[in-house]
Design a protein around this motif. Structure first.
Motif, mmCIF file in Angstrom:
data_model
loop_
_atom_site.group_PDB
_atom_site.id
_atom_site.type_symbol
_atom_site.label_atom_id
_atom_site.label_comp_id
_atom_site.label_asym_id
_atom_site.label_seq_id
_atom_site.Cartn_x
_atom_site.Cartn_y
_atom_site.Cartn_z
ATOM 1 N N ALA A 188 0.798 -1.076 0.051
ATOM 2 C CA ALA A 188 -0.076 0.059 -0.123
ATOM 3 C C ALA A 188 0.880 1.306 0.118
ATOM 4 C CB ALA A 188 -1.135 -0.002 1.253
ATOM 5 N N PHE A 189 0.388 2.387 -0.771
ATOM 6 C CA PHE A 189 1.207 3.489 -0.670
ATOM 7 C C PHE A 189 0.632 4.161 0.290
ATOM 8 C CE2 PHE A 189 1.822 8.075 -1.805
ATOM 9 C CZ PHE A 189 3.170 7.968 -2.291
ATOM 10 N N VAL A 190 1.434 4.568 1.536
ATOM 11 C CA VAL A 190 1.305 5.276 2.576
ATOM 12 C C VAL A 190 2.281 6.465 2.700
ATOM 13 C CG1 VAL A 190 1.175 5.169 5.257
ATOM 14 C CG2 VAL A 190 0.459 2.988 3.806
ATOM 15 N N GLY A 238 4.546 9.247 4.330
ATOM 16 C CA GLY A 238 5.302 9.339 5.727
ATOM 17 C C GLY A 238 6.510 8.258 5.677
ATOM 18 N N LEU A 239 7.304 8.477 6.642
ATOM 19 C CA LEU A 239 8.418 7.543 6.722
ATOM 20 C C LEU A 239 7.871 6.220 7.590
ATOM 21 C CD1 LEU A 239 10.922 10.387 8.176
ATOM 22 C CD2 LEU A 239 10.775 9.469 6.039
ATOM 23 N N ASN A 240 8.229 5.381 6.792
ATOM 24 C CA ASN A 240 7.533 4.007 7.063
ATOM 25 C C ASN A 240 8.208 2.920 6.344
ATOM 26 O OD1 ASN A 240 5.660 3.615 4.775
ATOM 27 N ND2 ASN A 240 4.782 5.179 5.772
ATOM 28 N N PRO A 241 8.100 1.512 6.540
ATOM 29 C CA PRO A 241 8.782 0.656 5.595
ATOM 30 C C PRO A 241 8.459 0.569 4.179
ATOM 31 C CG PRO A 241 8.298 -0.157 7.915
ATOM 32 C CD PRO A 241 7.510 1.059 7.884
ATOM 33 N N GLN A 242 6.891 1.112 4.108
ATOM 34 C CA GLN A 242 6.531 0.814 2.772
ATOM 35 C C GLN A 242 7.069 2.225 1.918
ATOM 36 O OE1 GLN A 242 4.526 0.904 5.446
ATOM 37 N NE2 GLN A 242 3.860 -1.209 5.187
ATOM 38 N N ALA A 243 7.377 3.106 2.662
ATOM 39 C CA ALA A 243 7.971 4.105 1.596
ATOM 40 C C ALA A 243 9.348 3.695 1.226
ATOM 41 C CB ALA A 243 8.148 5.511 2.519
ATOM 42 N N GLU A 244 10.054 2.767 1.999
ATOM 43 C CA GLU A 244 11.395 2.420 1.466
ATOM 44 C C GLU A 244 11.242 1.456 0.218
ATOM 45 O OE1 GLU A 244 15.335 2.540 1.499
ATOM 46 O OE2 GLU A 244 14.263 3.627 2.693
ATOM 47 N N LEU A 245 10.112 0.593 0.198
ATOM 48 C CA LEU A 245 9.957 -0.280 -0.796
ATOM 49 C C LEU A 245 9.667 0.696 -2.061
ATOM 50 C CD1 LEU A 245 7.694 -2.965 0.885
ATOM 51 C CD2 LEU A 245 9.883 -3.257 0.035
ATOM 52 N N TRP A 246 8.531 1.659 -2.041
ATOM 53 C CA TRP A 246 8.614 2.309 -3.363
ATOM 54 C C TRP A 246 9.747 3.003 -3.639
ATOM 55 C CZ3 TRP A 246 4.761 1.773 -6.417
ATOM 56 C CH2 TRP A 246 3.613 1.365 -5.956
ATOM 57 N N ASN A 247 10.526 3.558 -2.602
ATOM 58 C CA ASN A 247 11.704 4.315 -3.108
ATOM 59 C C ASN A 247 12.710 3.400 -3.822
ATOM 60 O OD1 ASN A 247 13.603 6.305 -3.208
ATOM 61 N ND2 ASN A 247 14.604 5.468 -1.427
ATOM 62 N N GLY A 248 12.742 2.224 -3.447
ATOM 63 C CA GLY A 248 13.496 1.191 -4.352
ATOM 64 C C GLY A 248 13.327 0.972 -5.740
ATOM 65 N N ARG A 249 11.718 0.794 -5.802
ATOM 66 C CA ARG A 249 11.111 0.460 -6.919
ATOM 67 C C ARG A 249 11.122 1.653 -7.870
ATOM 68 N NH1 ARG A 249 5.687 -2.072 -4.091
ATOM 69 N NH2 ARG A 249 6.469 -3.892 -3.700
ATOM 70 N N LEU A 250 11.018 2.624 -7.470
ATOM 71 C CA LEU A 250 10.964 4.080 -8.339
ATOM 72 C C LEU A 250 12.536 4.251 -8.881
ATOM 73 C CD1 LEU A 250 8.465 6.338 -6.738
ATOM 74 C CD2 LEU A 250 8.168 4.911 -8.687
ATOM 75 N N ALA A 251 13.577 3.850 -7.930
ATOM 76 C CA ALA A 251 14.808 4.193 -8.278
ATOM 77 C C ALA A 251 15.158 3.224 -9.524
ATOM 78 C CB ALA A 251 15.713 3.927 -7.072
ATOM 79 N N ALA A 252 14.710 1.819 -9.386
ATOM 80 C CA ALA A 252 14.951 1.043 -10.329
ATOM 81 C C ALA A 252 14.315 1.238 -11.589
ATOM 82 C CB ALA A 252 14.400 -0.383 -9.846
#
Length: 47
Positions: free
Chosen positions: A3-5, A7-21
């Motif tokens: 889920a896209f949540v 703020g600073l949370n574990p989901q943000a790190e997942l989305w950051n990695g996906r968008l960086a890739a």
């Protein structure tokens, strides 16, 4: 977990990695197409 949540949370790190890739892949495709910014700026040989 996916889920896209906001703020600073574990989901943000997942989305950051996906968008960086995705961004890295987009740059590689752009470079292979002949529009290399990095090679133009650094004047790499082999262009």
């Amino acid at each position: 977990r996916n889920a896209f949540v906001f703020g600073l949370n574990p989901q943000a790190e997942l989305w950051n990695g996906r968008l960086a890739a995705i961004g890295f892949l987009a740059y590689l495709l752009w470079d292979l197409a002949g529009y290399s910014v990095l090679r133009d700026v650094l004047h790499f040989i082999g262009y």
